[in-house]
Write an enzyme that holds these catalytic residues in place. Structure first.
Site, PDB file in Angstrom:
ATOM      1  N   ASP A   4       0.500  -1.218   0.096  1.00 47.76           N
ATOM      2  CA  ASP A   4      -0.070   0.072   0.268  1.00 47.76           C
ATOM      3  C   ASP A   4       0.572   1.040   0.052  1.00 47.76           C
ATOM      4  O   ASP A   4       1.966   1.498   0.699  1.00 47.76           O
ATOM      5  CB  ASP A   4      -1.082  -0.514   1.444  1.00 47.76           C
ATOM      6  CG  ASP A   4      -2.304   0.594   1.175  1.00 47.76           C
ATOM      7  OD1 ASP A   4      -2.318   1.827   0.341  1.00 47.76           O
ATOM      8  OD2 ASP A   4      -3.481  -0.905   0.995  1.00 47.76           O
ATOM      9  N   ASP A  35      -2.456   5.015  -2.023  1.00 48.78           N
ATOM     10  CA  ASP A  35      -3.553   5.179  -1.269  1.00 48.78           C
ATOM     11  C   ASP A  35      -4.275   6.964  -1.324  1.00 48.78           C
ATOM     12  O   ASP A  35      -3.239   7.623  -1.595  1.00 48.78           O
ATOM     13  CB  ASP A  35      -3.406   5.154   0.234  1.00 48.78           C
ATOM     14  CG  ASP A  35      -4.089   5.337   0.918  1.00 48.78           C
ATOM     15  OD1 ASP A  35      -5.454   4.650   1.225  1.00 48.78           O
ATOM     16  OD2 ASP A  35      -4.310   6.767   1.629  1.00 48.78           O
ATOM     17  N   GLU A  94      -6.320   4.213  -5.779  1.00 46.91           N
ATOM     18  CA  GLU A  94      -7.599   4.888  -4.633  1.00 46.91           C
ATOM     19  C   GLU A  94      -8.183   5.971  -5.181  1.00 46.91           C
ATOM     20  O   GLU A  94      -7.979   7.185  -4.496  1.00 46.91           O
ATOM     21  CB  GLU A  94      -8.302   4.603  -3.768  1.00 46.91           C
ATOM     22  CG  GLU A  94      -8.902   4.879  -3.040  1.00 46.91           C
ATOM     23  CD  GLU A  94      -9.032   5.188  -1.002  1.00 46.91           C
ATOM     24  OE1 GLU A  94      -9.844   4.452  -0.320  1.00 46.91           O
ATOM     25  OE2 GLU A  94      -7.611   5.902  -0.663  1.00 46.91           O
ATOM     26  N   HIS A 147     -11.274  -3.269   2.975  1.00 47.56           N
ATOM     27  CA  HIS A 147     -11.017  -2.874   4.225  1.00 47.56           C
ATOM     28  C   HIS A 147     -11.951  -1.502   4.634  1.00 47.56           C
ATOM     29  O   HIS A 147     -11.699  -0.955   5.712  1.00 47.56           O
ATOM     30  CB  HIS A 147      -9.629  -2.410   5.084  1.00 47.56           C
ATOM     31  CG  HIS A 147      -8.611  -1.503   4.362  1.00 47.56           C
ATOM     32  ND1 HIS A 147      -9.135  -1.242   2.681  1.00 47.56           N
ATOM     33  CD2 HIS A 147      -8.712  -0.246   4.546  1.00 47.56           C
ATOM     34  CE1 HIS A 147      -8.015  -0.279   2.589  1.00 47.56           C
ATOM     35  NE2 HIS A 147      -8.471   0.395   3.522  1.00 47.56           N
ATOM     36  N   ASP A 148     -12.786  -1.081   3.855  1.00 49.00           N
ATOM     37  CA  ASP A 148     -13.527   0.216   4.022  1.00 49.00           C
ATOM     38  C   ASP A 148     -14.959   0.376   4.211  1.00 49.00           C
ATOM     39  O   ASP A 148     -15.390   1.374   4.309  1.00 49.00           O
ATOM     40  CB  ASP A 148     -12.600   1.685   3.155  1.00 49.00           C
ATOM     41  CG  ASP A 148     -10.897   2.041   3.444  1.00 49.00           C
ATOM     42  OD1 ASP A 148     -10.972   2.181   4.471  1.00 49.00           O
ATOM     43  OD2 ASP A 148     -11.092   2.719   2.733  1.00 49.00           O
TER      44      ASP A 148
HETATM   45  C1  GLC Z   1      -8.301   5.486   2.384  1.00 46.22           C
HETATM   46  C2  GLC Z   1      -7.378   4.381   2.759  1.00 46.22           C
HETATM   47  C3  GLC Z   1      -8.458   4.045   4.371  1.00 46.22           C
HETATM   48  C4  GLC Z   1      -7.467   5.002   4.996  1.00 46.22           C
HETATM   49  C5  GLC Z   1      -7.312   6.557   4.524  1.00 46.22           C
HETATM   50  C6  GLC Z   1      -6.095   6.972   4.706  1.00 46.22           C
HETATM   51  O1  GLC Z   1      -9.088   5.494   2.361  1.00 46.22           O
HETATM   52  O2  GLC Z   1      -8.305   3.166   2.386  1.00 46.22           O
HETATM   53  O3  GLC Z   1      -8.183   3.119   5.488  1.00 46.22           O
HETATM   54  O4  GLC Z   1      -8.258   5.356   6.472  1.00 46.22           O
HETATM   55  O5  GLC Z   1      -7.160   5.933   2.881  1.00 46.22           O
HETATM   56  O6  GLC Z   1      -5.154   6.144   4.921  1.00 46.22           O
END
Ligand code: GLC
Ligand code: CA
Length: 557
Positions: A98, A199, A256, A328-329
């Site tokens: 990540d 991310d 993302e 995971h979100d």
């Molecule tokens: C992304 C991750 C999440 C995290 C955020 C800040 O959305 O998937 O889990 O809290 O970024 O890094």
């Protein structure tokens, strides 16, 4: 379209903290992952993405990095990481880490130095501002609640954090920051990583720090979505990062990216895009509201279908989305998208086939292959996730009772997907012999791998079959490169599509109602052949297919 090494892969997201604990401290770790590589091989996985395992105080579960060059001791050592790369390679599994570079931790050395001397070199690594006429620089709301500005104790300076206050945003406008990040990315790729999941990357470009936007809640703040929509120029950073780091290594990258603007898709994920692929979040965003979780609406299967088809159309001829039903979100896909009466093994397989066969790279989130479900938390004290805690308060502030607030939080909580992996029916689902860091879902005696492993009709076995089908040389070309064409799109209760190449057509047809349904499809004839279904009785007749309630059929027609 130029062929790339990753096109035919099936990817799997590991949330290391909850995958497998090798030393009984209740926390999943790298040796735990190594010991389960054969499990992943058995499932058919050929690429894994690890959520962060870098040194971190864990304010946001590792997405707050204190040192990009160290493994957090709770996960193991750098030697463990190297061994994981080696063992994965032996099994032909590519490893993605990540990449969290929008922000770091407030415990990172850079930030410590910035706080010690805001006007010095490291002050320029972050966005530091003073109040203007007694007001915070801008009225932006952080994703986890409250203003994005936080005071550096004992100074007049405020720093920007679009996520938690322990996650200060890095100043991408500073070329020195970018250099140091590229150096770090190259260091990891040189170690043998295949690439990264990237991310929160859309946040790296900000509009002017001192611009206010209309408030959208009573707190007087505005959603970051509004702020980002008013930003341009991110491409310069992303292109540079690609050219300086990813491209020289032939790395696979998946971004993302929530808020790509209309017409920008090719820039992000086209053949010459900033990333190899980006996640398709259309169905996860559907129904969400700037008011917060309590104002959101859960999408129906009709919405789900509309979202999938819209994304498939949009991406056709451009590149490949990475397709998910959860991560995971997000809540567990089967608990979220399936109507209540369909939350059973048959329904889970239906959803699995419908998303897995779409064009793009399928990502499976750990436990999804067992049909793991949401958790019914009874109190907010059982929850670890910071965004759930914030949303709970937002609910109360909006006048909901504690019970109503818990109902809302349970629907969306990120802790739904973060519970330990359910390996077997023994204590703590076989995840640890210690005390798990987060409560195991109560249903582990019913839903676990050991029990599904030997059952040819399990959800696990179905995922195995889907993966095998994707790899079958006879169909691989059409499954990877074939165009998606919706079939009977207007028909309620049905989601069906073709995957078409010049030479072959595959039909994927699902019935998400409880009743038998007949679909008239000209292409079906005596040569049509069923490849996979979640129901033994498949009626493929001339020009029609009969689907039982919740049945899905994949057939070559
Ligand atoms: C992304 C991750 C999440 C995290 C955020 C800040 O959305 O998937 O889990 O809290 O970024 O890094
Ligand atoms: Ca451990």
């Amino acid at each position: 379209m130029k062929k790339e090494w990753w096109h035919g892969k099936t990817a799997y997201q590991i949330y290391p903290k909850s995958f497998y604990d090798s030393n009984d401290d209740g926390i999943g770790d790298l040796p735990g992952i190594i010991s389960k590589l054969d499990y992943l091989k058995e499932l058919g996985i050929d690429m894994i993405w690890l959520s962060p395992v870098y040194l971190s105080p864990c304010a946001d579960q590792g997405y707050d990095i204190a040192d990009y060059y160290q493994i957090d001791p709770m996960f193991g050592t750098m030697e463990d990481m190297e061994q994981l790369l080696e063992e994965a390679k032996k099994r032909e599994i590519a490893v993605l880490m990540d990449l969290v570079v929008n922000h770091c931790s407030d415990e990172h050395e850079w930030f410590r130095k910035a706080c010690a001397d805001p006007e010095g070199e490291y002050g320029k690594y972050f966005y530091l501002e003073k109040k203007k006429d007694g007001k915070l620089p801008s009225n932006w709301r952080s994703y986890f609640g409250g203003p994005v500005w936080e005071q550096i104790p004992g100074s007049e300076w405020y720093y920007l954090h679009v996520f938690h206050k322990k996650q200060p945003d890095l100043n991408w406008e500073n070329p020195l920051v970018r250099e140091r990040l590229y150096e770090m990315i190259n260091w990891w790729l040189d170690k043998g990583l295949a690439g990264f999941r990237i991310d929160a990357i859309i946040n790296i470009k900000k509009p002017q720090m001192f611009r206010d936007y209309p408030a959208d809640r009573e707190d007087g703040l505005c959603d970051m979505g509004t702020v980002l929509a008013d930003t341009s120029g991110i491409g310069d950073f992303l292109r540079e990062m690609r050219d300086r780091a990813f491209r020289p290594h032939g790395a696979f990258t998946v971004g993302e990216v929530f808020n790509a603007k209309d017409g920008e898709l090719a820039d992000f994920a086209g053949e010459d895009g900033y990333f190899s692929s980006i996640f398709d979040f259309r169905q996860t965003v559907e129904g969400k509201s700037v008011e917060g979780w309590y104002g959101a609406r859960i999408p129906t299967m009709e919405d789900y279908k509309r979202c999938c088809f819209a994304s498939q159309r949009e991406m056709e001829g451009i590149g490949f989305y990475s397709n998910i039903i959860e991560n995971h979100d997000e809540p567990r896909g089967v608990s979220y998208y399936l109507p209540e009466e369909a939350r059973n093994e048959k329904g889970k397989k239906l959803l699995a086939a419908l998303y897995f066969m779409l064009k793009g790279l399928p990502f499976i989130y750990q436990g999804q292959e067992l049909g793991m479900e949401n958790v019914a938390y009874t109190s907010v004290d059982e929850i670890d996730d910071i965004s759930s805690k914030d949303e709970y308060q937002v609910c109360l502030a909006a006048g909901l009772t504690e019970e109503e607030a818990m109902t809302v939080v349970n629907r969306y909580s990120r802790d739904n997907a973060r519970t330990p992996f359910q390996w077997n029916a023994k204590e703590n689902a076989g995840f640890t012999r210690g005390k798990p860091w987060l409560r195991v879902n109560d249903n582990y005696r019913k839903i676990n791998w050991e029990q599904q492993r030997t059952d040819p009709n399990s959800v696990f076995a179905f995922y195995q079959q889907l993966i095998r089908l994707r790899k079958n040389p006879e169909y691989q070309n059409v499954i990877v490169y074939g165009k998606t064409e919706p079939v009977r799109e207007e028909e309620p209760g049905i989601m069906a599509y073709y995957r078409r190449s010049d030479k072959q057509t595959i039909l994927v047809a699902g019935n998400f109602t409880q009743e038998e349904r007949t679909l008239w499809i000209d292409e079906i004839d005596e040569r049509s052949q069923v490849l996979l279904s979640n129901d033994k009785s498949v009626k493929l007749e001339k020009k029609r297919i009969v689907l039982q309630g919740l049945q899905v059929v994949i057939a070559v027609v």
